[in-house]
Scaffold this active site. Structure first.
Site, PDB file in Angstrom:
ATOM      1  N   LYS A  78       0.886  -1.180   0.096  1.00  9.48           N
ATOM      2  CA  LYS A  78      -0.075  -0.018  -0.005  1.00  9.48           C
ATOM      3  C   LYS A  78       0.888   1.213   0.304  1.00  9.48           C
ATOM      4  CE  LYS A  78      -0.524  -0.354   5.179  1.00  9.48           C
ATOM      5  NZ  LYS A  78      -1.259  -0.809   6.196  1.00  9.48           N
ATOM      6  N   TYR A 131      15.774  31.443   5.515  1.00 10.35           N
ATOM      7  CA  TYR A 131      14.637  32.071   5.980  1.00 10.35           C
ATOM      8  C   TYR A 131      14.668  32.318   7.488  1.00 10.35           C
ATOM      9  CZ  TYR A 131      11.987  31.449   1.713  1.00 10.35           C
ATOM     10  OH  TYR A 131      11.405  31.227   0.394  1.00 10.35           O
TER      11      TYR A 131
END
Ligand SMILES: *Cc1c(COP(=O)(O)O)cnc(C)c1O
Length: 369
Positions: free
Chosen positions: A41, A264
């Site tokens: 999955k 940043y």
């Protein structure tokens, strides 16, 4: 879906031979007649469902996925073995499952009623009955309802191919809750007047640490990718090989003076003259902002991620100048140093499962075997 960035050095390298090795290790330690189902999955836990499934197809008896689309992806790729959808399916999945010969899970009478309203005749469909033995997620909690589901399926022409449960605590040191769930599952099985042929309960952790309870099929996820389902809690009982590494290259190297800000928010300021390298990968690739302060490996050395993680780039402090194109290892080995998926998970306060699932579609998967 994010476009894979093919012209960028950031890549997840998947060692298919390692996955095959891991399945052979499990097969050698589990009873021979126990069916081995690979859980692929979520794009095989980020490793690539099609490539992984094709490679291990000869080594397993079937595949488990979480929904019909994942199942049909495997069918389109030519996978012919049994496929079981573990989750609750959309009713639109019924005709698709019939056409694709995909087995579905029945987890409640309410769902089965809706299915029988949508398709009166379930001929040609295979189902596994899900028992909630204590996980508290999906499944029948008592034997009468499970029995009723089996009868209704048979009356509608469907086949009850299997019955299964799922453990919540098989990866823990304390066995108390595990034993309670196992006892509950056995009790429900004993109260049924007919038990479907395939009875399965074991995920990776159960197959590894409770191998006496494998019944007649196991569902193997995390461990086939060489990941320890307990993280660092329990030691693996035999050898497994990690299948995924995450690599990139330095695309920019600069020397900064003392007092230079990086990234940043200017959250990092160099203390002295330093070499700063930039790597083209960031939170849009699944390398989350919490990875600030963790390390990458360059030339066999650990180099700290300094400054904020950006969407597409991270910056690291280098011990010296390195040329552009110098290899960077984010997960894997460099010289004598290793960073594992579990190391990353520990840094993030999560589990290795989540780390590999987070590696986004933007990162190309490259296969070796
Ligand atoms: C995901 C899943 C598995 C596989 O679990 P692992 O811990 O990765 O082995 C098995 N069974 C069910 C029902 C699952 O949802």
């Amino acid at each position: 879906m994010m476009k894979a960035s093919l012209h960028r050095p950031s890549k997840a390298v998947i060692d298919l031979a390692a996955i095959a090795f891991n399945i052979r290790q499990l097969s050698a330690h589990l009873p021979q007649k126990t069916e081995k189902w690979a859980v692929v999955k979520a794009n095989a836990y980020g490793h690539g469902a099609i490539e992984v499934s094709k490679h291990i197809d000869p080594l397993v008896d079937g595949f488990c996925v979480s929904n019909i689309d994942e199942a049909l992806e495997l069918r389109s790729a030519g996978i012919g073995k049994k496929i079981l959808v573990l989750g609750v399916s959309d009713l639109a999945a019924l005709p698709l499952a019939r056409k694709g010969k995909v087995s579905l899970t029945v987890a409640s009478l309410e769902w089965l009623d809706l299915a029988l309203t949508a398709e009166e005749d379930l001929t040609g469909l295979n189902f596994h009955i899900k028992i909630d033995s204590g996980m508290g997620r999906i499944g029948f909690r008592d034997s009468q309802e499970a029995q009723e589901a089996i009868h209704r399926l048979q009356a509608a022409g469907a086949v009850a191919e299997g019955i299964f449960t799922h453990f919540a605590t098989a990866d823990e040191v304390d066995h108390y809750k595990f034993e309670a769930q196992l006892a509950r599952f056995h009790q429900i099985l004993s109260e049924l007047d007919s038990v479907p042929p395939l009875v399965h309960a074991s995920n990776s952790a159960t197959s590894l640490w409770h191998s006496e309870t494998v019944l007649n099929a196991v569902r193997l996820g995390d461990i086939i990718y060489g990941l320890n389902p307990s993280g660092t809690v329990l030691e693996l009982p035999y050898e497994f090989k990690p299948a995924l590494s995450l690599v990139s290259e330095l695309v920019h190297v600069k020397e900064v003076e003392a007092g230079a800000d990086v990234g940043y928010g200017a959250t990092y300021t160099s203390k002295s003259q330093e070499w700063i390298g930039t790597i083209p990968l960031g939170y849009a690739d699944g390398w989350t902002r919490d990875m600030q302060g963790f390390d990458v490996l360059i030339d066999g050395q650990r180099c700290p991620i300094v400054g904020r993680v950006s969407m597409d780039q991270i910056t690291v402090r280098l011990p010296q100048a390195y040329p552009l194109g110098t290899p960077v290892v984010l997960i894997g080995n460099s010289g004598a140093e290793t960073i594992t998926v579990t190391d990353v998970a520990e840094k993030l306060g999560t589990i290795n499962y989540e780390v590999v699932c987070l590696i986004s579609d933007r990162v190309p998967r490259v296969y070796k075997d």
